[in-house]
Scaffold this motif. Structure first.
Motif, mmCIF file in Angstrom:
data_model
loop_
_atom_site.group_PDB
_atom_site.id
_atom_site.type_symbol
_atom_site.label_atom_id
_atom_site.label_comp_id
_atom_site.label_asym_id
_atom_site.label_seq_id
_atom_site.Cartn_x
_atom_site.Cartn_y
_atom_site.Cartn_z
ATOM 1 N N ASN A 14 38.825 54.713 41.094
ATOM 2 C CA ASN A 14 38.137 54.297 39.882
ATOM 3 C C ASN A 14 38.881 54.694 38.619
ATOM 4 N N SER A 15 39.586 55.849 38.642
ATOM 5 C CA SER A 15 40.281 56.294 37.434
ATOM 6 C C SER A 15 41.370 55.316 37.043
ATOM 7 N N SER A 16 42.086 54.772 38.047
ATOM 8 C CA SER A 16 43.138 53.799 37.753
ATOM 9 C C SER A 16 42.554 52.494 37.257
ATOM 10 N N VAL A 17 41.479 52.052 37.923
ATOM 11 C CA VAL A 17 40.844 50.811 37.500
ATOM 12 C C VAL A 17 40.285 50.945 36.098
ATOM 13 N N ASN A 18 39.650 52.078 35.810
ATOM 14 C CA ASN A 18 39.065 52.270 34.488
ATOM 15 C C ASN A 18 40.119 52.287 33.400
ATOM 16 N N SER A 19 41.331 52.780 33.725
ATOM 17 C CA SER A 19 42.381 52.841 32.715
ATOM 18 C C SER A 19 42.801 51.450 32.259
ATOM 19 N N LEU A 20 42.570 50.444 33.113
ATOM 20 C CA LEU A 20 42.885 49.072 32.753
ATOM 21 C C LEU A 20 42.064 48.629 31.557
ATOM 22 N N TYR A 21 40.874 49.233 31.407
ATOM 23 C CA TYR A 21 39.951 48.833 30.353
ATOM 24 C C TYR A 21 39.844 49.894 29.262
ATOM 25 N N ALA A 22 40.912 50.669 29.105
ATOM 26 C CA ALA A 22 40.880 51.768 28.140
ATOM 27 C C ALA A 22 40.617 51.282 26.718
ATOM 28 N N ASN A 23 41.084 50.069 26.404
ATOM 29 C CA ASN A 23 40.900 49.535 25.057
ATOM 30 C C ASN A 23 39.602 48.767 24.892
ATOM 31 N N ASN A 24 38.797 48.748 25.937
ATOM 32 C CA ASN A 24 37.518 48.045 25.878
ATOM 33 C C ASN A 24 36.438 48.950 26.448
ATOM 34 N N PRO A 25 35.856 49.846 25.629
ATOM 35 C CA PRO A 25 34.910 50.824 26.141
ATOM 36 C C PRO A 25 33.637 50.206 26.684
ATOM 37 N N ILE A 186 40.954 41.596 39.639
ATOM 38 C CA ILE A 186 41.857 42.557 39.023
ATOM 39 C C ILE A 186 43.177 41.869 38.675
ATOM 40 N N LEU A 187 43.657 41.009 39.576
ATOM 41 C CA LEU A 187 44.888 40.266 39.290
ATOM 42 C C LEU A 187 44.714 39.351 38.087
ATOM 43 N N ILE A 188 43.557 38.707 38.004
ATOM 44 C CA ILE A 188 43.291 37.842 36.858
ATOM 45 C C ILE A 188 43.271 38.660 35.570
ATOM 46 N N THR A 211 44.512 49.138 43.142
ATOM 47 C CA THR A 211 43.644 48.865 44.287
ATOM 48 C C THR A 211 43.921 49.742 45.495
ATOM 49 N N GLY A 212 45.124 50.316 45.589
ATOM 50 C CA GLY A 212 45.476 51.055 46.790
ATOM 51 C C GLY A 212 45.680 50.141 47.983
ATOM 52 N N ILE A 213 45.959 48.865 47.742
ATOM 53 C CA ILE A 213 46.109 47.898 48.823
ATOM 54 C C ILE A 213 47.359 48.169 49.662
ATOM 55 N N SER A 214 48.363 48.824 49.061
ATOM 56 C CA SER A 214 49.588 49.163 49.770
ATOM 57 C C SER A 214 50.288 50.276 48.994
ATOM 58 N N TYR A 215 51.599 50.371 49.100
ATOM 59 C CA TYR A 215 52.345 51.403 48.382
ATOM 60 C C TYR A 215 53.292 50.733 47.386
ATOM 61 N N LYS A 216 53.687 51.476 46.366
ATOM 62 C CA LYS A 216 54.520 50.931 45.305
ATOM 63 C C LYS A 216 55.836 50.388 45.871
ATOM 64 N N ASN A 217 56.244 49.249 45.327
ATOM 65 C CA ASN A 217 57.499 48.578 45.698
ATOM 66 C C ASN A 217 57.527 48.120 47.155
ATOM 67 N N ASP A 218 56.342 47.909 47.740
ATOM 68 C CA ASP A 218 56.271 47.323 49.077
ATOM 69 C C ASP A 218 56.718 45.864 48.972
ATOM 70 N N LEU A 219 57.918 45.578 49.450
ATOM 71 C CA LEU A 219 58.490 44.247 49.285
ATOM 72 C C LEU A 219 57.667 43.171 49.970
ATOM 73 N N PHE A 220 57.084 43.530 51.123
ATOM 74 C CA PHE A 220 56.248 42.542 51.806
ATOM 75 C C PHE A 220 55.047 42.179 50.944
ATOM 76 N N MET A 221 54.330 43.180 50.413
ATOM 77 C CA MET A 221 53.122 42.902 49.649
ATOM 78 C C MET A 221 53.445 42.174 48.343
#
Length: 265
Positions: A14-25, A186-188, A211-221
């Motif tokens: 949630n902390s990462s997702v919430n940071s996406l909306y930091a400029n929109n309280p 989230i992608l939108i 999202t935690g869907i995979s790991y950073k720089n996962d070329l497949f994802m």
């Protein structure tokens, strides 16, 4: 060789997702049900406008996009199928559609035959789930022979966004397709907030981190998101790929894409 990590269930991030909306309280989390309800209301409203010939629909429906071209070719050739479709459409049907695709003046001739067939099969699923046509006891029934291009676009977009299971049209990894569809809003949001151009690697990694869907720089994802989701956003005329000679693959929202996506935020 890149080791592929199997996508897993959404992490509590949630902390990462919430940071996406930091400029929109006023918006501190992503509510999937709210997004879906808003989507259904907006689609219903604009479909109603389109049915009454409202001129503003052309701004949003983008009837001259590749997805509409695919759909119209499929619809126009359905009557060529004489055999039962209980086990799917015959190869000859797709061969006929591909031939007609290549005859379209605006068609990108660099797309090879195999990719054309993939796009046609994906579009067929959108048309079926959007009930533009149905298959009953092996027979094809076209539900609306005189559907306008604008209405067709809306049905396809609604089907893509809210009806068809993405594992059916993005079959190379069922789990990844399900996770991508679950977190699609989230992608939108990331696309809309990018405003100008953004590298595919960067936006895909931002999505992975949120999202935690995979790991950073996962070329497949990253490739999965690019090949399926971003490519179909391009088919809908929502984004385009940069044709500049840049070291990283770059995308940007079209003006009509911005208008459409902001309706669903």
């Amino acid at each position: 060789m890149t080791i592929r990590k199997k996508p897993h269930k959404l992490k509590n991030n949630n902390s990462s997702v919430n940071s996406l909306y930091a400029n929109n309280p006023t918006q501190t989390h992503i509510d999937s049900n709210s997004h879906q309800n808003n989507f259904e209301k907006i689609m219903g409203y604009y479909t109603s406008l389109s049915s009454n010939g409202h001129p503003l629909m052309l701004d949003y429906a983008m009837p001259h996009t590749f997805v509409v071209t695919l759909a119209k070719i499929i619809i126009n050739n359905l009557n060529s199928i004489k055999e039962s479709c209980k086990n799917g459409f015959p190869d000859s049907f797709y061969d006929l559609c591909v031939t007609q695709l290549y005859s379209e003046s605006a068609f990108d001739k660099s797309i090879d035959n195999e990719m054309c067939i993939i796009y046609l099969k994906q579009c067929k699923s959108l048309l079926l789930h959007g009930q533009v046509f149905t298959v009953s006891k092996g027979k094809i029934i076209i539900n609306d022979n005189e559907i306008s291009d604008s209405d067709l676009y809306l049905k396809l977009y609604y089907s893509f966004w809210d009806k068809v299971p993405w594992e059916d049209i993005f079959p190379s990894d069922e789990n990844a397709a399900k996770e991508l569809q679950y977190n699609k809003n989230i992608l939108i949001d990331l696309l809309v907030k990018s405003e100008n151009s953004i590298e595919v690697d960067r936006i895909a990694n931002d999505f992975i981190e949120l999202t935690g869907i995979s790991y950073k720089n996962d070329l497949f994802m990253i490739s999965f998101i690019d090949f399926y989701f971003f490519t179909w956003m391009k088919h809908f005329g929502i984004l385009s790929y940069s044709d500049k000679n840049e070291p990283l693959v770059t995308i940007h929202l079209t003006e009509n894409g911005k208008k459409l996506l902001r309706l669903f935020q």
